[in-house]
Design a protein around this motif. Structure first.
Motif, PDB file in Angstrom:
ATOM      1  N   SER A 124      12.980   0.487 -13.934  1.00 11.47           N
ATOM      2  CA  SER A 124      11.751   0.540 -13.130  1.00 11.47           C
ATOM      3  C   SER A 124      10.498   0.784 -13.969  1.00 11.47           C
ATOM      4  CB  SER A 124      11.869   1.643 -12.075  1.00 11.47           C
ATOM      5  OG  SER A 124      11.854   2.919 -12.692  1.00 11.47           O
ATOM      6  N   ASN A 125      10.658   0.915 -15.269  1.00 11.31           N
ATOM      7  CA  ASN A 125       9.546   1.231 -16.167  1.00 11.31           C
ATOM      8  C   ASN A 125       8.895   2.568 -15.807  1.00 11.31           C
ATOM      9  OD1 ASN A 125       8.007   0.763 -18.460  1.00 11.31           O
ATOM     10  ND2 ASN A 125       6.383  -0.266 -17.310  1.00 11.31           N
ATOM     11  N   GLY A 126       9.746   3.564 -15.538  1.00  9.37           N
ATOM     12  CA  GLY A 126       9.264   4.932 -15.345  1.00  9.37           C
ATOM     13  C   GLY A 126       8.789   5.276 -13.959  1.00  9.37           C
ATOM     14  N   ARG A 127       9.492   4.817 -12.928  1.00  9.13           N
ATOM     15  CA  ARG A 127       9.027   5.055 -11.559  1.00  9.13           C
ATOM     16  C   ARG A 127       9.983   5.897 -10.726  1.00  9.13           C
ATOM     17  NH1 ARG A 127       8.859   0.070  -8.772  1.00  9.13           N
ATOM     18  NH2 ARG A 127      10.003  -0.980 -10.412  1.00  9.13           N
ATOM     19  N   VAL A 128      10.895   6.651 -11.330  1.00 15.60           N
ATOM     20  CA  VAL A 128      11.878   7.389 -10.533  1.00 15.60           C
ATOM     21  C   VAL A 128      11.504   8.857 -10.332  1.00 15.60           C
ATOM     22  CG1 VAL A 128      13.749   5.870 -11.271  1.00 15.60           C
ATOM     23  CG2 VAL A 128      13.415   8.061 -12.417  1.00 15.60           C
TER      24      VAL A 128
ATOM     25  N   GLY B  47       0.787  -1.206   0.000  1.00 11.83           N
ATOM     26  CA  GLY B  47       0.000   0.000   0.000  1.00 11.83           C
ATOM     27  C   GLY B  47       0.830   1.272   0.000  1.00 11.83           C
ATOM     28  N   PHE B  48       2.139   1.166   0.009  1.00 14.43           N
ATOM     29  CA  PHE B  48       2.973   2.369  -0.017  1.00 14.43           C
ATOM     30  C   PHE B  48       3.040   2.930  -1.430  1.00 14.43           C
ATOM     31  CE2 PHE B  48       4.749   0.262   3.763  1.00 14.43           C
ATOM     32  CZ  PHE B  48       4.680   1.309   4.657  1.00 14.43           C
ATOM     33  N   LYS B  49       3.161   4.241  -1.534  1.00 15.27           N
ATOM     34  CA  LYS B  49       3.272   4.916  -2.827  1.00 15.27           C
ATOM     35  C   LYS B  49       4.713   4.963  -3.319  1.00 15.27           C
ATOM     36  CE  LYS B  49       2.303   9.278  -5.183  1.00 15.27           C
ATOM     37  NZ  LYS B  49       1.753   8.708  -6.387  1.00 15.27           N
ATOM     38  N   CYS B  50       5.650   5.179  -2.397  1.00 11.69           N
ATOM     39  CA  CYS B  50       7.040   5.372  -2.805  1.00 11.69           C
ATOM     40  C   CYS B  50       7.985   4.972  -1.687  1.00 11.69           C
ATOM     41  CB  CYS B  50       7.288   6.833  -3.184  1.00 11.69           C
ATOM     42  SG  CYS B  50       7.050   7.981  -1.819  1.00 11.69           S
ATOM     43  N   VAL B  51       9.255   4.845  -2.056  1.00 12.85           N
ATOM     44  CA  VAL B  51      10.319   4.649  -1.082  1.00 12.85           C
ATOM     45  C   VAL B  51      11.391   5.696  -1.393  1.00 12.85           C
ATOM     46  CG1 VAL B  51      11.463   2.850  -2.463  1.00 12.85           C
ATOM     47  CG2 VAL B  51      11.918   3.013  -0.017  1.00 12.85           C
ATOM     48  N   TRP B  52      11.829   6.369  -0.348  1.00 12.86           N
ATOM     49  CA  TRP B  52      12.871   7.401  -0.477  1.00 12.86           C
ATOM     50  C   TRP B  52      14.187   6.812   0.008  1.00 12.86           C
ATOM     51  CZ3 TRP B  52      11.810  12.342  -2.303  1.00 12.86           C
ATOM     52  CH2 TRP B  52      10.462  12.707  -2.368  1.00 12.86           C
TER      53      TRP B  52
ATOM     54  N   ALA C 230      14.952   9.469  -4.852  1.00  9.19           N
ATOM     55  CA  ALA C 230      16.158   9.859  -4.123  1.00  9.19           C
ATOM     56  C   ALA C 230      15.754  10.958  -3.162  1.00  9.19           C
ATOM     57  CB  ALA C 230      17.217  10.383  -5.076  1.00  9.19           C
ATOM     58  N   GLY C 231      16.049  10.756  -1.912  1.00 14.73           N
ATOM     59  CA  GLY C 231      15.665  11.759  -0.941  1.00 14.73           C
ATOM     60  C   GLY C 231      16.729  11.945   0.124  1.00 14.73           C
TER      61      GLY C 231
ATOM     62  N   THR D 206      14.607  -3.761  -9.470  1.00 13.34           N
ATOM     63  CA  THR D 206      14.586  -5.157  -9.914  1.00 13.34           C
ATOM     64  C   THR D 206      13.697  -6.052  -9.053  1.00 13.34           C
ATOM     65  OG1 THR D 206      16.526  -5.820  -8.610  1.00 13.34           O
ATOM     66  CG2 THR D 206      16.937  -4.920 -10.823  1.00 13.34           C
ATOM     67  N   ILE D 207      13.294  -5.574  -7.873  1.00 14.94           N
ATOM     68  CA  ILE D 207      12.480  -6.416  -6.983  1.00 14.94           C
ATOM     69  C   ILE D 207      11.123  -5.801  -6.664  1.00 14.94           C
ATOM     70  CG2 ILE D 207      14.473  -7.606  -5.973  1.00 14.94           C
ATOM     71  CD1 ILE D 207      14.152  -5.750  -3.490  1.00 14.94           C
ATOM     72  N   THR D 208      10.781  -4.697  -7.317  1.00 14.54           N
ATOM     73  CA  THR D 208       9.475  -4.056  -7.124  1.00 14.54           C
ATOM     74  C   THR D 208       8.836  -3.836  -8.490  1.00 14.54           C
ATOM     75  OG1 THR D 208      10.402  -1.823  -7.210  1.00 14.54           O
ATOM     76  CG2 THR D 208      10.239  -2.852  -5.032  1.00 14.54           C
ATOM     77  N   SER D 209       7.532  -3.552  -8.477  1.00 14.38           N
ATOM     78  CA  SER D 209       6.877  -3.320  -9.766  1.00 14.38           C
ATOM     79  C   SER D 209       5.988  -2.082  -9.788  1.00 14.38           C
ATOM     80  CB  SER D 209       6.041  -4.541 -10.166  1.00 14.38           C
ATOM     81  OG  SER D 209       5.078  -4.822  -9.168  1.00 14.38           O
ATOM     82  N   ASP D 210       5.558  -1.596  -8.637  1.00 15.02           N
ATOM     83  CA  ASP D 210       4.620  -0.478  -8.613  1.00 15.02           C
ATOM     84  C   ASP D 210       5.103   0.731  -7.835  1.00 15.02           C
ATOM     85  OD1 ASP D 210       2.627  -1.874 -10.091  1.00 15.02           O
ATOM     86  OD2 ASP D 210       2.117  -2.989  -8.278  1.00 15.02           O
TER      87      ASP D 210
END
Length: 186
Positions: free
Chosen positions: A64-68, A1-6, A40-41, A31-35
């Motif tokens: 990441s298919n556009g997740r940065v 349910g998280f949106k992002c990881v910093w 960078a924080g 490589t181990i996530t998809s959504d």
């Protein structure tokens, strides 16, 4: 349910020292996530070469298919600047110019740089990023001018509550929003 990881950038100290480069950490997470978004924080950009930031993060954007997204920081710890000691005193304006360069390269523009023979060469970022525009933040540890600069350039702001209370933060947010309005940004 998280949106992002910093993921942070910390150097040469046990506190946070396992995070010397958010690009590498984000590449591994890609490589181990998809959504989940990978942010960078903060990326202390004056510690890096601008074209390499754009190039490296474009690779992570592809992995990441556009997740940065990147929150740019100017840095504060003088000991972090051992690789570029000449950048410390002017780190804030250096960071702002880097953001401009990185956004241009991200869009697909080229940049003229000198090679080892002193000849100008054109550089572009490959692979091309997935995202058309790099989502950016500017990190502030509480300096109101940083809030204003972030607002004026249309960046998001990343901050914390260490050394500032809600009243002080509210004033900085008002200044941030005013700078956005003055720059004709929503």
């Amino acid at each position: 349910g998280f949106k992002c990881v910093w993921t942070p950038e910390r150097h040469f100290h046990p506190f946070g020292g396992v995070y010397p480069n958010p690009t590498i950490t984000s590449a591994a997470l890609a490589t181990i996530t998809s959504d989940i978004e990978l942010r960078a924080g903060s990326l202390t950009s004056p510690l890096h070469q601008s074209v390499r930031i754009a190039e490296d993060w474009s690779v992570v954007d592809n992995l990441s298919n556009g997740r940065v997204a990147i929150s740019f920081g100017s840095g504060w710890n003088i000991n972090d600047f051992v690789c570029f000691p000449e950048r410390y005193n002017d780190r804030r304006s250096f960071m702002r110019s880097q953001i401009d360069i990185i956004q241009k390269l991200w869009r697909g523009d080229s940049l003229k740089m000198k090679n080892s023979n002193g000849a100008e060469t054109e550089v572009r970022v490959f692979p091309h990023p997935i995202q058309k525009k790099l989502p950016i933040w500017v990190t502030s540890s509480g300096n109101q001018k940083t809030f204003v600069d972030a607002g004026a350039m249309g960046a998001n702001i990343l901050t914390h509550m260490i050394g500032q209370n809600l009243q002080e933060l509210n004033k900085k947010i008002v200044a941030y929003r005013s700078a956005r309005i003055e720059s004709n940004l929503d």
